[in-house]
Structures are given as C-alpha cells and as structure tokens.
Design a protein around this motif. Structure first.
Motif, PDB file in Angstrom:
ATOM      1  N   TYR A   1       0.855  -1.186   0.000  1.00 50.25           N
ATOM      2  CA  TYR A   1       0.000   0.000   0.000  1.00 50.25           C
ATOM      3  C   TYR A   1       0.894   1.240   0.000  1.00 50.25           C
ATOM      4  O   TYR A   1       1.055   1.911   1.025  1.00 50.25           O
ATOM      5  CB  TYR A   1      -0.898  -0.016   1.238  1.00 50.25           C
ATOM      6  CG  TYR A   1      -2.139   0.836   1.195  1.00 50.25           C
ATOM      7  CD1 TYR A   1      -2.212   1.993   0.410  1.00 50.25           C
ATOM      8  CD2 TYR A   1      -3.261   0.506   1.949  1.00 50.25           C
ATOM      9  CE1 TYR A   1      -3.355   2.772   0.380  1.00 50.25           C
ATOM     10  CE2 TYR A   1      -4.418   1.278   1.939  1.00 50.25           C
ATOM     11  CZ  TYR A   1      -4.452   2.418   1.161  1.00 50.25           C
ATOM     12  OH  TYR A   1      -5.589   3.199   1.141  1.00 50.25           O
ATOM     13  N   PRO A   2       1.474   1.584  -1.158  1.00 51.62           N
ATOM     14  CA  PRO A   2       2.425   2.697  -1.206  1.00 51.62           C
ATOM     15  C   PRO A   2       1.844   4.025  -0.729  1.00 51.62           C
ATOM     16  O   PRO A   2       2.575   4.878  -0.221  1.00 51.62           O
ATOM     17  CB  PRO A   2       2.810   2.761  -2.685  1.00 51.62           C
ATOM     18  CG  PRO A   2       2.526   1.394  -3.219  1.00 51.62           C
ATOM     19  CD  PRO A   2       1.346   0.904  -2.457  1.00 51.62           C
ATOM     20  N   GLU A   3       0.537   4.229  -0.890  1.00 46.50           N
ATOM     21  CA  GLU A   3      -0.089   5.502  -0.537  1.00 46.50           C
ATOM     22  C   GLU A   3      -0.715   5.494   0.847  1.00 46.50           C
ATOM     23  O   GLU A   3      -1.498   6.390   1.178  1.00 46.50           O
ATOM     24  CB  GLU A   3      -1.171   5.873  -1.571  1.00 46.50           C
ATOM     25  CG  GLU A   3      -0.699   5.889  -3.009  1.00 46.50           C
ATOM     26  CD  GLU A   3      -0.814   4.534  -3.690  1.00 46.50           C
ATOM     27  OE1 GLU A   3      -1.389   3.602  -3.081  1.00 46.50           O
ATOM     28  OE2 GLU A   3      -0.301   4.387  -4.813  1.00 46.50           O
ATOM     29  N   PHE A   4      -0.391   4.508   1.687  1.00 52.26           N
ATOM     30  CA  PHE A   4      -1.093   4.380   2.961  1.00 52.26           C
ATOM     31  C   PHE A   4      -0.921   5.624   3.830  1.00 52.26           C
ATOM     32  O   PHE A   4      -1.905   6.189   4.326  1.00 52.26           O
ATOM     33  CB  PHE A   4      -0.610   3.145   3.721  1.00 52.26           C
ATOM     34  CG  PHE A   4      -1.238   3.004   5.082  1.00 52.26           C
ATOM     35  CD1 PHE A   4      -2.554   2.571   5.205  1.00 52.26           C
ATOM     36  CD2 PHE A   4      -0.530   3.333   6.233  1.00 52.26           C
ATOM     37  CE1 PHE A   4      -3.153   2.460   6.463  1.00 52.26           C
ATOM     38  CE2 PHE A   4      -1.118   3.220   7.487  1.00 52.26           C
ATOM     39  CZ  PHE A   4      -2.426   2.787   7.597  1.00 52.26           C
ATOM     40  N   VAL A   5       0.315   6.047   4.035  1.00 48.32           N
ATOM     41  CA  VAL A   5       0.540   7.200   4.903  1.00 48.32           C
ATOM     42  C   VAL A   5      -0.085   8.446   4.297  1.00 48.32           C
ATOM     43  O   VAL A   5      -0.702   9.260   5.004  1.00 48.32           O
ATOM     44  CB  VAL A   5       2.037   7.395   5.169  1.00 48.32           C
ATOM     45  CG1 VAL A   5       2.279   8.685   5.955  1.00 48.32           C
ATOM     46  CG2 VAL A   5       2.594   6.204   5.944  1.00 48.32           C
ATOM     47  N   GLU A   6       0.027   8.610   2.991  1.00 52.96           N
ATOM     48  CA  GLU A   6      -0.586   9.754   2.313  1.00 52.96           C
ATOM     49  C   GLU A   6      -2.103   9.754   2.515  1.00 52.96           C
ATOM     50  O   GLU A   6      -2.712  10.799   2.765  1.00 52.96           O
ATOM     51  CB  GLU A   6      -0.248   9.703   0.830  1.00 52.96           C
ATOM     52  CG  GLU A   6      -0.830  10.829   0.004  1.00 52.96           C
ATOM     53  CD  GLU A   6      -0.524  10.677  -1.474  1.00 52.96           C
ATOM     54  OE1 GLU A   6      -1.274  11.238  -2.286  1.00 52.96           O
ATOM     55  OE2 GLU A   6       0.467  10.011  -1.813  1.00 52.96           O
ATOM     56  N   THR A   7      -2.717   8.579   2.406  1.00 57.44           N
ATOM     57  CA  THR A   7      -4.168   8.484   2.632  1.00 57.44           C
ATOM     58  C   THR A   7      -4.499   8.797   4.085  1.00 57.44           C
ATOM     59  O   THR A   7      -5.482   9.498   4.370  1.00 57.44           O
ATOM     60  CB  THR A   7      -4.657   7.070   2.266  1.00 57.44           C
ATOM     61  OG1 THR A   7      -4.323   6.777   0.919  1.00 57.44           O
ATOM     62  CG2 THR A   7      -6.165   6.960   2.447  1.00 57.44           C
ATOM     63  N   LEU A   8      -3.689   8.305   4.996  1.00 58.84           N
ATOM     64  CA  LEU A   8      -3.892   8.599   6.408  1.00 58.84           C
ATOM     65  C   LEU A   8      -3.817  10.096   6.672  1.00 58.84           C
ATOM     66  O   LEU A   8      -4.623  10.675   7.404  1.00 58.84           O
ATOM     67  CB  LEU A   8      -2.822   7.863   7.229  1.00 58.84           C
ATOM     68  CG  LEU A   8      -2.973   7.769   8.734  1.00 58.84           C
ATOM     69  CD1 LEU A   8      -4.203   6.945   9.100  1.00 58.84           C
ATOM     70  CD2 LEU A   8      -1.729   7.156   9.353  1.00 58.84           C
ATOM     71  N   GLN A   9      -2.871  10.762   6.034  1.00 56.15           N
ATOM     72  CA  GLN A   9      -2.675  12.193   6.254  1.00 56.15           C
ATOM     73  C   GLN A   9      -3.794  13.031   5.678  1.00 56.15           C
ATOM     74  O   GLN A   9      -4.004  14.165   6.127  1.00 56.15           O
ATOM     75  CB  GLN A   9      -1.325  12.612   5.679  1.00 56.15           C
ATOM     76  CG  GLN A   9      -0.149  12.124   6.504  1.00 56.15           C
ATOM     77  CD  GLN A   9       1.193  12.484   5.894  1.00 56.15           C
ATOM     78  OE1 GLN A   9       1.346  12.452   4.666  1.00 56.15           O
ATOM     79  NE2 GLN A   9       2.156  12.836   6.722  1.00 56.15           N
ATOM     80  N   GLN A  10      -4.548  12.504   4.740  1.00 53.84           N
ATOM     81  CA  GLN A  10      -5.630  13.310   4.183  1.00 53.84           C
ATOM     82  C   GLN A  10      -6.724  13.554   5.208  1.00 53.84           C
ATOM     83  O   GLN A  10      -7.559  14.441   5.060  1.00 53.84           O
ATOM     84  CB  GLN A  10      -6.201  12.660   2.920  1.00 53.84           C
ATOM     85  CG  GLN A  10      -7.220  11.571   3.146  1.00 53.84           C
ATOM     86  CD  GLN A  10      -7.759  11.022   1.829  1.00 53.84           C
ATOM     87  OE1 GLN A  10      -7.008  10.682   0.928  1.00 53.84           O
ATOM     88  NE2 GLN A  10      -9.066  10.923   1.720  1.00 53.84           N
ATOM     89  N   PHE A  11      -6.723  12.757   6.284  1.00 56.64           N
ATOM     90  CA  PHE A  11      -7.717  12.935   7.325  1.00 56.64           C
ATOM     91  C   PHE A  11      -7.220  13.825   8.477  1.00 56.64           C
ATOM     92  O   PHE A  11      -7.940  14.096   9.416  1.00 56.64           O
ATOM     93  CB  PHE A  11      -8.109  11.591   7.950  1.00 56.64           C
ATOM     94  CG  PHE A  11      -8.783  10.656   6.988  1.00 56.64           C
ATOM     95  CD1 PHE A  11     -10.006  10.970   6.435  1.00 56.64           C
ATOM     96  CD2 PHE A  11      -8.178   9.465   6.648  1.00 56.64           C
ATOM     97  CE1 PHE A  11     -10.617  10.106   5.549  1.00 56.64           C
ATOM     98  CE2 PHE A  11      -8.789   8.593   5.771  1.00 56.64           C
ATOM     99  CZ  PHE A  11     -10.014   8.909   5.209  1.00 56.64           C
ATOM    100  N   ARG A  12      -5.976  14.286   8.405  1.00 59.22           N
ATOM    101  CA  ARG A  12      -5.355  14.836   9.606  1.00 59.22           C
ATOM    102  C   ARG A  12      -5.811  16.232   9.955  1.00 59.22           C
ATOM    103  O   ARG A  12      -5.578  16.698  11.089  1.00 59.22           O
ATOM    104  CB  ARG A  12      -3.843  14.820   9.446  1.00 59.22           C
ATOM    105  CG  ARG A  12      -3.309  15.810   8.411  1.00 59.22           C
ATOM    106  CD  ARG A  12      -1.824  15.660   8.238  1.00 59.22           C
ATOM    107  NE  ARG A  12      -1.321  16.556   7.186  1.00 59.22           N
ATOM    108  CZ  ARG A  12      -0.060  16.647   6.855  1.00 59.22           C
ATOM    109  NH1 ARG A  12       0.831  15.908   7.474  1.00 59.22           N
ATOM    110  NH2 ARG A  12       0.341  17.461   5.901  1.00 59.22           N
ATOM    111  N   GLY A  13      -6.407  16.959   9.010  1.00 63.58           N
ATOM    112  CA  GLY A  13      -6.762  18.340   9.289  1.00 63.58           C
ATOM    113  C   GLY A  13      -5.508  19.183   9.411  1.00 63.58           C
ATOM    114  O   GLY A  13      -4.536  18.976   8.715  1.00 63.58           O
TER     115      GLY A  13
END
Length: 450
Positions: free
Chosen positions: A436-448
């Motif tokens: 899942y290369p984009e996992f952290v990027e996807t996680l960060q999209q929720f960070r506000g």
C-alpha cells in the motif's frame, strides 16, 4: 482529524511514523480509492509474460512486491512497461519460452512471486534458474511448494534440506499428479497449477478448505482449460493450453480496504465510502468477520469487472462485539487477522481467533508480533498456538512500537493508534509500501491541521 499530528520521518535508513490523535476526538469522513489487488496484480504480470501477444493491466498495484515480479520476468525475456502508472503493458513471449536468466532472480520480500514462479521454472526444460529474496523471504518455508513439485519430478535444491531460499532449479518435463494439500493455500495451489500448464495430462489440487481462486479465474480468462469441483475443493488443469494476452482490470484490494473498514468502525462518528473493492467470495472473510462483530458495512453498486465481483463499501462507526473466528473462514481472511485483532480490542467481550498458525511463517510471526506490539499499547492479547485471545474494551495508550518490517503489522498499528490516547511512534513504517504505497498519504488526508 483536527489538531492531530501524523508525521513521517526518516532516520537511520528507516521511516518513523508518529500519530497523535486530538484530545477533542476525531472522525473519519470521505471517499477513498485503494490500491489494486496484490494477488491479482502478481498473476496478471505472470500470465501476461507467458501468454502470446500483449496484455494490458489497468489498476495494477504499484507496490514493492509486484515490482519484484516484474523484474524477475523481465530478466527472463518478457517486455513489461515501467511500473510508474496504473496502466502497464506486458508483451508475452509464449508458454514454455522463458529464457534462462543471466543472473540470480530476486523476489525481494514477495512470497507470492517466488512460490508461484517456482511452478513455471521447474517445468521449463533444459533451463537453469536460481532464485533468492531478502532476509525475511530467505527465512520463510518453501517446502510447501517444493515437495509437490518434486512429486511431479522437479529438480530443486536449496538451503535447509531444500526448504529455504536461495533455490536452484533445473527445469525439465514434469508429470501430472493429484495433490492432496494439507493446507488451504492459494500459493500452493497456484504453483502446482502453473506447473501443470506445461505438463501433459491432468494436474489436480485438492484442498481441505477453499482458498482464494484468483489463479483459476485468470487462467481461464487467458485460455487455459480447468475443471473445478467445488464440492471437493478440487481444481484440475489440463496441460497444453495456449494462453493469449488479455486486458485485465485490477479491482481494489480488499486486504487494503480492511484497514479503513476497521478504522471507520472503531473511530466514533466516522463514515467512509471505499470505492471499487474486489469482493471475490474467496476473499470476503473479513467482511463476514466484521459482520459477526456487528459492524455497519453496506455493499453498494455491485458489479463484475473482467470476471471479478466488485462493489463500493460504505462503513459507519458502531459498537463492535467479540466473536470466535475459526475453521473454514480463516483461509478467506488470513491476511486480515492483524487488523481484526485491532477491531477486537475495541469490541465488547472476548474475541478468539483459531486455526491461524499459518501466520507464524509470514513476513513476520504475525501472531507473536501483533500481540506484543498491541500489548505495549495497553491491549490484553494472549497468544494461542494457532491464534489469539483478545479481551475487548481495554482502551489503548500511545507507545513506541515496531512493524518488524511487516506491511500488515505497520498499517494495523497505525489504525490502532487513531483510537489511542497520546502519541504512538511506529518504527520501520516503510514496510507499508510493500502492498500500500499511498497508505501514509491516505492517512494524512484525514489529519486536518497539524
């Protein structure tokens, strides 16, 4: 995720992921697209390489494991376009025409690559191959595929009495067998079926329970002749077929979707729509398990995409409850056990997982590692010889934890930390990129805001 911190740093050749949820609480909202299915991506690359003509793959997973598969088959003569976009073309060289490579094939961290590929290499007469992988792969058991291949007449040598990589293979004609597999394993089944492609007669695999069937579906789509007996969990391949290049559309990986299904379930006030997820019946054990736990998940827009069932998954937060997972469902959720352990921590009552000893020989000993790392965060998990016993309702606190270079452990710990009090630091978080290369990027999209 207002006022939360999700940072990724690199230090001493490893990535360190830090997650600190806000004190005021958070919720996950939005629509997600997830990476292509890893199992299907591997098989599309392999079959495209040995088919006649061009194969076009759309939605290919651009993770490290499929890259290892692509590199191995490039080394044996297949023309595969760069894996820098989700549309990849493969110019096949035809069945039985893999070239003897000039160097050792490197499967990296990918068990699927090395185990499936062995079936093809063993049946390529008069050609010599050697295969290795990283330190983790070199410690994982290969005898489960080598033994049935040896029954077919294969010549394979390796460390630890021919059970560990590096491996050497002298290709030669094989004979058909009926293999009664002691475990339900798609890798074992697929390896034998691929060996049977160039073996005269009928080669059959019978399993104790049904494992994922992506190989069967894709082999048939490329032109192979198979006989499937669902009553006995048996599949037979008839040797001598001609494979023809196809257009393959890879659905989203339900194993990757599982992290967000659990995240939205356990984080209060959350609602996520996860689009274009493969819901192959042999892969939806995680959906069945979460349903048993009372999760609020709806399957919308069901459809077929190049032979694979697909749907959009809508998940809302709710109070989960403990359950027992064992028996035939385990092969259909084996990769999702770590994230289901996270779900169980936030469920009412006790969750027991059995018949999952297979997890001890994955990228890490996943039973031992997920128990030890989540217990550092305050969970109450007891290891069983073949599973876990998880006491729910304990709550979690931030801690320093380690992925043990296992992608599913890294992502499970990240999801757990979303519902923990305080800061969690995950060492060797780069492992997530394997699937899942984009996992952290996807996680960060929720960070506000940071």
């Amino acid at each position: 995720m207002s006022n939360s911190i999700i940072n990724l740093q690199t230090a001493e050749n490893q990535q360190i992921l830090t997650i600190k949820p806000p004190k005021t609480g958070l919720s996950l909202q939005g629509t997600l697209k997830i990476p292509g299915d890893k199992s299907i991506s591997h098989r599309a690359l392999m079959l495209g390489a040995i088919a006649q003509g061009q194969t076009t793959i759309e939605g290919l997973l651009l993770g490290e494991d499929p890259r290892s598969t692509a590199e191995c088959f490039r080394a044996m003569g297949a023309e595969i376009s760069p894996l820098n976009s989700q549309k990849v073309t493969v110019q096949g060289i035809g069945l039985g025409k893999l070239q003897e490579p000039l160097d050792v094939l490197n499967a990296g961290n990918s068990g699927t690559t090395i185990r499936l590929m062995l079936g093809l290499l063993a049946s390529h007469r008069d050609r010599f191959f050697s295969v290795t992988g990283d330190a983790s792969l070199r410690s994982r058991p290969m005898s489960r595929v080598i033994k049935p291949l040896q029954q077919m007449g294969a010549q394979i040598w390796g460390r630890n009495n021919n059970s560990l990589a590096p491996l050497a293979i002298q290709g030669q004609p094989l004979k058909p067998i009926h293999y009664q597999s002691p475990i339900a394993s798609a890798q074992v089944k697929s390896c034998i079926l691929l060996a049977g492609l160039m073996t005269e007669g009928k080669t059959t695999v019978t399993e104790p329970a049904l494992s994922r069937d992506h190989s069967e579906r894709m082999l048939q789509a490329f032109g192979a002749t198979l006989e499937i007996d669902s009553k006995t969990n048996s599949v037979t391949i008839i040797g001598g077929s001609t494979l023809t290049g196809q257009t393959v559309i890879v659905p989203g990986d339900i194993s990757s979707a599982a992290f967000w299904l659990v995240a939205a379930s356990i984080v209060p006030g959350s609602e996520l729509l996860i689009e274009n997820v493969g819901i192959n019946p042999t892969r939806i054990g995680v959906l069945e398990a979460l349903e048993m736990m009372g999760a609020d998940i709806a399957l919308e827009n069901k459809r077929l995409v190049t032979g694979e069932p697909v749907a959009d998954l809508r998940v809302k937060s709710c109070q989960l409850k403990g359950c027992t997972l064992e028996g035939d469902i385990i092969p259909r959720l084996i990769d999702e056990v770590p994230i289901l352990a996270v779900a169980a921590i936030f469920a009412e009552g006790t969750t027991i997982i059995k018949d999952a000893a297979e997890l001890r020989v994955k990228e890490s000993d996943r039973l031992a590692v997920i128990a030890s790392e989540l217990n550092k965060m305050g969970a109450k998990i007891t290891e069983l010889p073949d599973g876990l016993e998880i006491t729910g309702g304990t709550g979690l606190k931030g801690a320093e934890v380690d992925s043990y270079t296992d992608h599913r452990i890294a992502m499970s710990l990240a999801i757990a930390s979303l519902n923990a009090q305080g800061k969690t630091t995950i060492h060797r978080a780069e492992a997530a990129a394997i699937s899942y290369p984009e996992f952290v990027e996807t996680l960060q999209q929720f960070r506000g805001s940071l």
